[in-house]
Enzyme design. Structure first.
Site, PDB file in Angstrom:
ATOM      1  N   ASN A  42       2.211  45.339 -23.772  1.00  0.00           N
ATOM      2  CA  ASN A  42       1.859  46.317 -22.737  1.00  0.00           C
ATOM      3  C   ASN A  42       1.126  45.549 -21.638  1.00  0.00           C
ATOM      4  OD1 ASN A  42       0.934  48.383 -21.200  1.00  0.00           O
ATOM      5  ND2 ASN A  42      -0.236  49.406 -22.819  1.00  0.00           N
TER       6      ASN A  42
ATOM      7  N   ARG B 219       6.165  48.255 -23.304  1.00  0.00           N
ATOM      8  CA  ARG B 219       5.824  49.593 -22.826  1.00  0.00           C
ATOM      9  C   ARG B 219       6.006  49.597 -21.308  1.00  0.00           C
ATOM     10  NH1 ARG B 219      -0.008  52.454 -22.105  1.00  0.00           N
ATOM     11  NH2 ARG B 219       0.842  54.460 -21.482  1.00  0.00           N
TER      12      ARG B 219
ATOM     13  N   HIS C 195       2.640  59.569 -21.832  1.00  0.00           N
ATOM     14  CA  HIS C 195       2.241  59.482 -23.243  1.00  0.00           C
ATOM     15  C   HIS C 195       3.435  59.791 -24.155  1.00  0.00           C
ATOM     16  CE1 HIS C 195      -2.197  60.546 -22.110  1.00  0.00           C
ATOM     17  NE2 HIS C 195      -2.059  59.241 -22.208  1.00  0.00           N
TER      18      HIS C 195
ATOM     19  N   ARG D  48     -10.407  61.399 -14.915  1.00  0.00           N
ATOM     20  CA  ARG D  48      -9.461  62.111 -14.039  1.00  0.00           C
ATOM     21  C   ARG D  48      -9.739  63.607 -14.080  1.00  0.00           C
ATOM     22  NH1 ARG D  48      -4.479  59.546 -16.859  1.00  0.00           N
ATOM     23  NH2 ARG D  48      -4.681  57.369 -16.264  1.00  0.00           N
TER      24      ARG D  48
ATOM     25  N   GLU E 152       1.374  54.374 -31.040  1.00  0.00           N
ATOM     26  CA  GLU E 152       2.333  54.117 -29.956  1.00  0.00           C
ATOM     27  C   GLU E 152       3.024  52.771 -30.154  1.00  0.00           C
ATOM     28  OE1 GLU E 152      -0.999  55.403 -27.334  1.00  0.00           O
ATOM     29  OE2 GLU E 152       0.631  55.865 -25.959  1.00  0.00           O
TER      30      GLU E 152
END
Ligand code: AMP
Length: 404
Positions: free
Chosen positions: A9, A84, A173, A232, A379
């Site tokens: 990633n 990813r 996600h 956020r 993940e």
């Protein structure tokens, strides 16, 4: 033991990696190379037996960091690499073998994810150069949500913006929601059915999944939409931007910074974006921390209730991510707002569930009511399994072509 897959990633100054050869949850070699390009760049390794090592890599490039990572995998050579990739636009609906054409197509989606996709592409370019002989696969965060129907993914703005500029809900996600959905089908007697999945980490999103396919999700064209997150804001009135610009003279850049990095749990509490610290502070009576937790849970519950519209029935709700897996308080508060969905939490099971472990926390005596489950996400394991499956399929296809 299966042949190992290296999962990568890549960020603009970091590379996270994991060598996945075991079933989900088993120990694996993993780590992160951070602050690449700077004098204090460093590779932090976590080895299979929990040993941690820091290796200084002053001014290391992505390529040098990748080489160093490979040197530290010992005799475990990966048979493939899974990357990813944050945004796959509408072009990528599943894991895809990387070649020059695919890289060019990912480049075309950069305008949709200007912060993330260029870094992912840098990693892909460096890795393809270094490991020319290895098959490499892109696994997209958005791909799982490509099953959304148009009424869920279209914004109520002029058609042209969708047709010409791809402005629509994409969702993110995806690897986490897909992994949890597969795991739910394995552990629950209700199987695939209708599930609401809440991924609650630093970034947060919720998804409605029916028979293993995403039907609607809270993140939108960007990961800013939807739930309250660490820093956020999630949903705000779209009129807010104009108000901040006109009344406070804020630039677009400062509004972007405000909503992405200074809002959410951090903004409301005025204290921190870390849920553990917020729970402690709220316990000690800090009003900002108390409110941040309330806003977080209420907005999550409201979103889950809204997402229920996407399902013919709600078989259950699943929590995952750092907060979802570890915080019995957040789970209980959120479910407290969802009585209308008929949920019955087993409070003792919720409190007793060991941090980071899988378990059912609904009151099983309420037989018709939705299940409530905690599923630790994986993940990296999902990216590895998608990569392995694609490589295996292609190898089989090659063999059957040879046989013709
Ligand atoms: P992630 O991005 O999935 O690593 O999740 C990070 C978030 O999980 C942070 O807000 C952490 O404070 C939160 N978290 C981790 N452990 C706990 C815990 N034991 N209780 C509450 N929140 C936690």
């Amino acid at each position: 033991m299966k042949a190992p897959i290296l999962v990568i990633n890549c960020g603009s100054s970091s590379i996270k990696f994991a060598l996945v050869d075991q079933p989900p949850g088993a120990p694996r070699i993993s780590g992160i190379a951070e602050r690449l390009g700077s004098h204090d760049a460093c590779l932090k390794l976590e080895e299979e037996h929990g040993n941690r090592r820091d290796i200084s890599l002053p001014r290391a490039t992505h390529a040098l960091a990748l080489k160093t990572i490979l040197d530290h995998l010992g005799d475990q050579r990966p048979v493939g690499i899974g990357h990813r990739v944050v945004h796959g636009g509408e072009r990528f609906t599943c894991a895809t073998l990387l070649d020059d054409t695919v890289v060019r197509t990912i480049r075309q989606t950069v305008s949709l994810a200007p912060l993330h996709n260029p870094a992912n592409l840098d990693g892909i370019t460096a890795t393809r150069r270094l490991f020319e002989h290895l098959p490499q696969v892109a696994v997209f965060d958005t791909a799982f949500h490509q099953t959304l129907p148009a009424h869920a993914y279209r914004y109520a703005i002029p058609e042209d913006l969708y047709q010409r500029h791809g402005i629509r809900r994409y969702g993110f996600h995806g690897s986490s929601h897909a992994y949890v959905s597969e795991r739910l089908a394995e552990v629950s007697e209700r199987g695939h059915g209708g599930w609401l999945i809440a991924h609650l980490g630093n970034g947060c999103s919720a998804t409605a999944v029916w028979e293993g396919e995403s039907q609607d999700t809270s993140m939108g064209m960007t990961p800013l939409e939807g739930l309250v997150m660490g820093t956020r804001s999630g949903d705000v009135d779209p009129g807010l931007h104009l108000h901040l610009a006109r009344q406070l003279g804020m630039s677009l850049e400062s509004i972007d910074l405000l909503l992405n990095q200074k809002s959410g749990l951090l903004g409301v509490s005025g204290l921190t974006n870390d849920m553990r610290e917020l729970e402690q502070a709220a316990g000690a009576g800090h009003p900002g921390a108390t409110l941040a937790i309330e806003v977080f849970c209420y907005r999550l519950a409201k979103t889950l209730a809204g997402l229920a519209c996407a399902l013919p029935r709600v078989d259950g709700i699943a929590f995952t991510g750092g907060i979802g897996e570890n915080s019995s308080l957040i789970r209980a508060r959120t479910l407290g707002h969802l009585k209308a969905l008929g949920v019955h939490l087993d409070s003792a099971a919720n409190s007793a569930l060991a941090r980071g472990s899988e378990g059912a926390i609904h009151d099983a005596s309420e037989s018709g009511s939705p299940e409530i489950r905690v599923i630790p996400t994986d993940e990296e394991g999902y990216i590895a399994s998608q990569t392995r499956a694609l490589i295996t399929r292609l190898a089989l296809a090659d063999r059957s072509e040879e046989a013709v």
